[in-house]
Design a protein around this motif. Structure first.
Motif, mmCIF file in Angstrom:
data_model
loop_
_atom_site.group_PDB
_atom_site.id
_atom_site.type_symbol
_atom_site.label_atom_id
_atom_site.label_comp_id
_atom_site.label_asym_id
_atom_site.label_seq_id
_atom_site.Cartn_x
_atom_site.Cartn_y
_atom_site.Cartn_z
ATOM 1 N N SER A 156 0.822 -1.213 0.000
ATOM 2 C CA SER A 156 0.000 0.000 0.000
ATOM 3 C C SER A 156 0.857 1.265 0.000
ATOM 4 C CB SER A 156 -0.912 0.018 1.230
ATOM 5 O OG SER A 156 -0.150 0.216 2.407
ATOM 6 N N LYS A 157 0.238 2.382 -0.403
ATOM 7 C CA LYS A 157 0.916 3.681 -0.394
ATOM 8 C C LYS A 157 1.293 4.067 1.044
ATOM 9 C CE LYS A 157 0.420 8.466 -1.924
ATOM 10 N NZ LYS A 157 -0.480 9.503 -2.486
ATOM 11 N N THR A 158 0.422 3.734 1.989
ATOM 12 C CA THR A 158 0.685 4.043 3.407
ATOM 13 C C THR A 158 1.975 3.381 3.875
ATOM 14 O OG1 THR A 158 -1.696 4.150 3.829
ATOM 15 C CG2 THR A 158 -0.256 3.908 5.750
ATOM 16 N N THR A 159 2.151 2.100 3.494
ATOM 17 C CA THR A 159 3.364 1.363 3.879
ATOM 18 C C THR A 159 4.600 1.999 3.266
ATOM 19 O OG1 THR A 159 2.086 -0.678 4.064
ATOM 20 C CG2 THR A 159 4.473 -0.904 3.877
ATOM 21 N N THR A 160 4.520 2.327 1.981
ATOM 22 C CA THR A 160 5.663 2.940 1.284
ATOM 23 C C THR A 160 6.055 4.263 1.929
ATOM 24 O OG1 THR A 160 4.987 1.914 -0.801
ATOM 25 C CG2 THR A 160 6.525 3.750 -0.956
ATOM 26 N N GLU A 161 5.066 5.091 2.233
ATOM 27 C CA GLU A 161 5.347 6.398 2.845
ATOM 28 C C GLU A 161 5.963 6.241 4.234
ATOM 29 O OE1 GLU A 161 5.211 9.398 1.373
ATOM 30 O OE2 GLU A 161 4.782 8.204 -0.406
ATOM 31 N N LEU A 162 5.455 5.260 4.992
ATOM 32 C CA LEU A 162 5.994 5.014 6.330
ATOM 33 C C LEU A 162 7.448 4.538 6.243
ATOM 34 C CD1 LEU A 162 4.793 5.354 9.126
ATOM 35 C CD2 LEU A 162 4.074 2.952 9.070
ATOM 36 N N LEU A 163 7.728 3.641 5.299
ATOM 37 C CA LEU A 163 9.101 3.160 5.109
ATOM 38 C C LEU A 163 10.039 4.305 4.727
ATOM 39 C CD1 LEU A 163 8.563 -0.257 3.264
ATOM 40 C CD2 LEU A 163 9.476 0.090 5.564
ATOM 41 N N LYS A 164 9.602 5.181 3.857
ATOM 42 C CA LYS A 164 10.421 6.346 3.477
ATOM 43 C C LYS A 164 10.760 7.173 4.720
ATOM 44 C CE LYS A 164 8.739 7.177 -1.240
ATOM 45 N NZ LYS A 164 7.900 8.084 -2.071
ATOM 46 N N GLN A 165 9.745 7.394 5.542
ATOM 47 C CA GLN A 165 9.926 8.196 6.763
ATOM 48 C C GLN A 165 10.970 7.569 7.685
ATOM 49 O OE1 GLN A 165 6.153 8.989 8.769
ATOM 50 N NE2 GLN A 165 7.196 8.967 10.747
ATOM 51 N N TYR A 166 10.995 6.236 7.750
ATOM 52 C CA TYR A 166 11.917 5.533 8.636
ATOM 53 C C TYR A 166 13.309 5.363 8.017
ATOM 54 C CZ TYR A 166 7.755 4.252 11.370
ATOM 55 O OH TYR A 166 6.619 4.284 12.125
ATOM 56 N N ILE A 167 13.351 5.144 6.710
ATOM 57 C CA ILE A 167 14.608 4.790 6.047
ATOM 58 C C ILE A 167 15.452 6.005 5.675
ATOM 59 C CG2 ILE A 167 15.601 3.678 3.985
ATOM 60 C CD1 ILE A 167 14.357 1.773 6.118
ATOM 61 N N ASN A 168 14.801 7.076 5.199
ATOM 62 C CA ASN A 168 15.561 8.220 4.673
ATOM 63 C C ASN A 168 16.554 8.824 5.664
ATOM 64 O OD1 ASN A 168 14.465 7.966 2.155
ATOM 65 N ND2 ASN A 168 12.908 9.562 2.415
ATOM 66 N N PRO A 169 16.196 9.019 6.956
ATOM 67 C CA PRO A 169 17.194 9.563 7.893
ATOM 68 C C PRO A 169 18.419 8.665 8.038
ATOM 69 C CG PRO A 169 14.986 9.751 8.814
ATOM 70 C CD PRO A 169 14.859 8.890 7.593
ATOM 71 N N MET A 170 18.230 7.349 7.932
ATOM 72 C CA MET A 170 19.375 6.426 8.014
ATOM 73 C C MET A 170 20.238 6.526 6.759
ATOM 74 S SD MET A 170 18.022 3.033 10.020
ATOM 75 C CE MET A 170 16.453 2.699 9.243
ATOM 76 N N LEU A 171 19.599 6.692 5.609
ATOM 77 C CA LEU A 171 20.357 6.852 4.360
ATOM 78 C C LEU A 171 21.173 8.144 4.388
ATOM 79 C CD1 LEU A 171 17.727 5.708 1.689
ATOM 80 C CD2 LEU A 171 19.676 4.422 2.573
#
Length: 259
Positions: A156-171
């Motif tokens: 889902s779009k919700t899952t993708t957006e949540l993953l971006k929120q969690y992953i981007n600061p680590m990247l």
């Protein structure tokens, strides 16, 4: 020995571990408990996690299981010492794969996506201290991800957006390894591949757990003999449809059980 291997998790996520065990040990019968009614364990207190783990263990022992896999990072880090001290059967636990990530990283920066229950546990911190010396471990709680996977909303779009929120600061901190510290999270790997640069390696514990299960069965002379009629029973105390979609097969039985 034809007694089944018992496996439990706070829902459907531990099926990622079951698949690795079944692949490595095709002669073994299995019984899997999906405690979806109480998912996620990561948001619960240590006392609640311990009580649920005891309940699941005793249910599996009633089914004559010869070994129990705690296919939940949170339950492992909060309850496995008690389970091993209390019951006679061998237990296999799940820990975030900090060691392989620490050995593999070149940037010396490793991300870990896990539940609050895992990240706040003493076992996680002692493991990190031992294996991640000189490595920066960036911890991120995956709040909401288990619920989305349990609701069959992996894509889902919700899952993708949540993953971006969690992953981007680590990247932004230049991680080159991402450790999945929850057995639900391997189902997010396709979505993560679309968000992560090629240089970032995704690491989960499934294969290592299957190998450890095999080793303990051999050590305790519990391996099943070669057979053609293995049976895999899945018990859920919630809607069984998501579970059915994850473990389809001729020798698989998925049933609702109020536990």
């Amino acid at each position: 020995m034809q007694q089944p291997i018992g496996i439990f998790d706070s829902g459907v996520g531990g099926t990622s571990i079951w698949k690795e065990i079944q692949k490595l040990l095709p002669n073994e019968n299995t019984i899997y408990l999906a405690d979806s009614k109480n998912a996620p364990y990561g948001a619960k207190t240590k006392k609640e996690i311990l009580e649920l783990s005891v309940k699941n263990t005793e249910l599996l022992l009633q089914e004559n299981c010869k070994l129990i896999v705690v296919a939940c990072n949170t339950a492992t880090t909060n309850a496995i010492d008690y389970l091993r001290a209390t019951y006679e059967v061998p237990f296999i636990g799940i820990e975030p794969a900090i060691k392989p990530a620490a050995l593999k990283t070149k940037t010396k920066k490793v991300g870990i996506l896990a539940t609050k229950g895992t990240l706040s546990s003493s076992l996680f911190h002692s493991t990190s201290k031992i294996f991640a010396e000189g490595i920066t471990v960036l911890e991120q709680e995956g709040t909401g991800l288990v619920e989305l996977i349990e609701a069959n909303k992996v894509n889902s779009k919700t899952t993708t957006e949540l993953l971006k929120q969690y992953i981007n600061p680590m990247l932004e901190q230049d991680i080159d390894c991402l450790v999945l510290g929850c057995t639900h999270y391997p189902y997010l790997i396709p979505a993560l591949r679309g968000l992560l640069p090629q240089k970032v390696t995704i690491i989960d514990s499934g294969e290592a757990v299957a190998k450890q299960t095999n080793a303990i069965l051999i050590k305790n002379q519990l391996l099943a003999k070669k057979r053609d009629n293995t049976k895999h029973i899945f018990l859920s105390n919630s809607n069984t449809e998501v579970l059915k979609s994850m473990v389809e097969g001729a020798n698989v039985e998925v049933t609702y059980l109020n536990f």
